[in-house]
Scaffold this motif. Structure first.
Motif, PDB file in Angstrom:
ATOM      1  N   THR A 112      -0.374  -2.978 -11.373  1.00  0.00           N
ATOM      2  CA  THR A 112       0.648  -3.185 -10.336  1.00  0.00           C
ATOM      3  C   THR A 112       0.024  -3.658  -9.036  1.00  0.00           C
ATOM      4  O   THR A 112       0.503  -4.585  -8.392  1.00  0.00           O
ATOM      5  N   THR A 113      -1.089  -3.014  -8.652  1.00  0.00           N
ATOM      6  CA  THR A 113      -1.771  -3.383  -7.405  1.00  0.00           C
ATOM      7  C   THR A 113      -2.261  -4.824  -7.468  1.00  0.00           C
ATOM      8  O   THR A 113      -2.158  -5.580  -6.504  1.00  0.00           O
ATOM      9  N   THR A 173      -1.299   1.536 -12.674  1.00  0.00           N
ATOM     10  CA  THR A 173      -1.383   1.416 -11.214  1.00  0.00           C
ATOM     11  C   THR A 173      -2.265   0.241 -10.823  1.00  0.00           C
ATOM     12  O   THR A 173      -1.947  -0.527  -9.915  1.00  0.00           O
ATOM     13  N   GLU A 209       0.631  -7.154  -7.002  1.00  0.00           N
ATOM     14  CA  GLU A 209       1.048  -7.215  -5.609  1.00  0.00           C
ATOM     15  C   GLU A 209       0.109  -8.082  -4.786  1.00  0.00           C
ATOM     16  O   GLU A 209       0.539  -8.835  -3.919  1.00  0.00           O
ATOM     17  N   ARG A 248       3.845   1.502  -1.261  1.00  0.00           N
ATOM     18  CA  ARG A 248       4.420   1.662  -2.612  1.00  0.00           C
ATOM     19  C   ARG A 248       3.385   2.224  -3.582  1.00  0.00           C
ATOM     20  O   ARG A 248       3.692   3.038  -4.442  1.00  0.00           O
ATOM     21  N   LYS A 249       2.126   1.746  -3.443  1.00  0.00           N
ATOM     22  CA  LYS A 249       1.057   2.232  -4.326  1.00  0.00           C
ATOM     23  C   LYS A 249       0.845   3.731  -4.137  1.00  0.00           C
ATOM     24  O   LYS A 249       0.688   4.496  -5.097  1.00  0.00           O
ATOM     25  N   LYS A 250       0.853   4.146  -2.874  1.00  0.00           N
ATOM     26  CA  LYS A 250       0.657   5.574  -2.590  1.00  0.00           C
ATOM     27  C   LYS A 250       1.779   6.396  -3.200  1.00  0.00           C
ATOM     28  O   LYS A 250       1.547   7.492  -3.753  1.00  0.00           O
ATOM     29  N   ALA A 260       0.833  -1.207   0.000  1.00  0.00           N
ATOM     30  CA  ALA A 260       0.000   0.000   0.000  1.00  0.00           C
ATOM     31  C   ALA A 260       0.864   1.252   0.000  1.00  0.00           C
ATOM     32  O   ALA A 260       0.539   2.254  -0.673  1.00  0.00           O
ATOM     33  N   ASN A 303       3.518   5.557  -5.829  1.00  0.00           N
ATOM     34  CA  ASN A 303       3.386   5.519  -7.289  1.00  0.00           C
ATOM     35  C   ASN A 303       2.309   6.489  -7.785  1.00  0.00           C
ATOM     36  O   ASN A 303       2.430   7.082  -8.864  1.00  0.00           O
ATOM     37  N   ASP A 304       1.227   6.631  -6.976  1.00  0.00           N
ATOM     38  CA  ASP A 304       0.146   7.548  -7.362  1.00  0.00           C
ATOM     39  C   ASP A 304       0.640   8.985  -7.495  1.00  0.00           C
ATOM     40  O   ASP A 304       0.143   9.772  -8.302  1.00  0.00           O
TER      41      ASP A 304
END
Length: 447
Positions: free
Chosen positions: A284-285, A281, A288, A267-269, A265, A271-272
């Protein structure tokens, strides 16, 4: 004289390692044998039993059989030690022969040099030999020859003394090893005589039991019922412990997945914030999420700590201490086997029975955690977990630990029950499991 004294001292220093080598071998063999001898001597006191009723006689037979096995093991050790000493003797005799041959050769060379000097002993003859040279160069060479030959003759004498000292030392070493061998042979004969007497006593005891076949079968049936009751309880507790371990492993795996999800989470934040396409995105999520589902819950049976402890336990196979304090005899071995001399008498032991002295303590064979403490027929029984290995200690009159306690190697777990009706007979029943699998404990213990 002073020079001769220095030579003898240097010879002694050179030969000390040779003599010490045999001394070291003899001392090592004596040390190993001494431990076994002490064990046998102390365990002989465990054989004192009244042997009146069938139960006492059967127990006495088990103790006597265990003592006979210990003595046979000791005699085998003596045989191995005799072979080692015989090999050492053969090696020493070869070395002595070689040294004597070298000594003879050096004496011959020394005699030749002495005879030559005797024939050319006067100063006048040496001077005539030197000054009769035809040139200055030849005079120098003859002078150097005379000096070098004198040095050679002196060194030959020193070599003879050294070699003679080596021969004397080797002879002394040879005599020492021969004496050790003679002592071993006498000890072996004495042990064989004791073994013969014990085997004769065993035959008498077996003959007595054969006359009580009905009582013998009743006693064995009683022992089987008690053993089955104990093993059923142990099996149930071990199954419960395995389930607890599985849940610990699952909980550890769940925490690891949650940590991985939080990291994903984060890393996702991150990337956003980089203004990447939404589809990328999302892809990728999803990837993961897929990674976090690689290992299902069922695959976990041990936590990380349990795996580490199991590995350490396995690495100590054959080195684990005996689970009883003081002198002992193994009176019943693992597995199914018949009792020698008795018809239709078969035993099935899920562990081993170890007889000790009254007051003996049960002790942990390795670091671990007490998985269970329970009572059966008024006696305590303790299970200790060592990763996925579990050691079991039964027939205790008291327990000095409780469930959940951490224990260390050789820590006392409780006192073993002494049967007052059977001359204070004190026996620890010991088992070893790898989860539900029953193992023979003897290869794991250091005897």
């Amino acid at each position: 004289m002073r020079r001769l004294f220095c030579i003898l001292i240097s010879c002694f220093c050179l030969l000390m390692p040779l003599l010490a080598q045999s001394n070291k071998l003899i001392k090592e063999l004596e040390s190993k044998r001494g431990t076994l001898q002490k064990q046998i001597s102390e365990s002989e006191t465990l054989l004192m039993t009244t042997k009146k009723d069938v139960g006492s006689q059967l127990n006495g037979l088990a103790a006597l059989t265990g003592q006979i096995e210990e003595r046979k093991r000791y005699i085998l050790t003596i045989n191995n030690d005799v072979e080692s000493i015989e090999r050492e003797l053969t090696s020493l005799e070869r070395q002595l022969t070689r040294l004597q041959r070298d000594l003879k050769d050096k004496k011959q060379k020394y005699d030749s040099s002495v005879q030559y000097l005797y024939k050319n002993r006067s100063i006048e003859e040496k001077l005539m030999f030197i000054f009769s040279a035809k040139s200055l160069a030849q005079t120098y060479r003859r002078l150097r020859y005379v000096r070098e030959y004198a040095t050679y003759q002196r060194l030959q004498g020193e070599e003879v003394l050294k070699k003679q000292e080596q021969v004397n030392r080797k002879k002394a070493e040879l005599q020492q090893v021969k004496a050790a061998k003679e002592g071993l042979l006498k000890e072996r004969e004495a042990e064989k005589a004791k073994l013969e007497a014990q085997e004769k006593e065993k035959k008498t005891l077996v003959a007595s039991l054969q006359k009580k076949q009905k009582g013998l079968q009743n006693e064995l049936s009683k022992k089987r019922r008690e053993a089955n009751q104990l093993n059923a309880r142990i099996d149930r507790l071990i199954a419960e412990e395995i389930e607890k371990a599985r849940k610990r492993a699952e909980e550890e795996a769940r925490r690891e997945r949650e940590a991985a999800a939080r990291e994903a989470a984060a890393r996702k934040k991150a990337n956003d914030k980089k203004e990447e396409p939404a589809t990328s995105t999302a892809t990728t999520t999803a990837a993961e999420r897929t990674k976090t589902k690689v290992a299902p819950l069922e695959t976990y049976s041990m936590s990380r700590d349990d795996r580490e402890l199991s590995g350490n336990f396995v690495n100590n196979r054959g080195k684990l201490p005996m689970p009883i304090t003081g002198p002992y005899i193994i009176t019943s071995h693992y597995g199914q086997y018949s009792v020698e001399g008795l018809r239709n008498v078969k035993l099935d032991n899920k562990g081993i029975d170890i007889q000790g002295k009254a007051g003996a303590q049960a002790r942990a064979i390795f670091d671990g955690k007490v998985a269970a403490v329970f009572q059966l027929n008024g006696l305590f029984n303790i299970l200790v977990r060592h990763g996925n290995y579990i050691s079991v200690y039964c027939n205790l009159s008291s327990a000095s630990v409780k469930q959940g306690d951490n224990v260390t190697t050789k820590q006392s777990l409780g006192q073993i029950f002494s049967d007052g009706s059977d001359n204070g007979r004190t026996v620890l029943h010991f088992q070893l499991r790898r989860e539900k699998e029953k193992l023979n404990p003897e290869p794991w213990l250091n005897r």
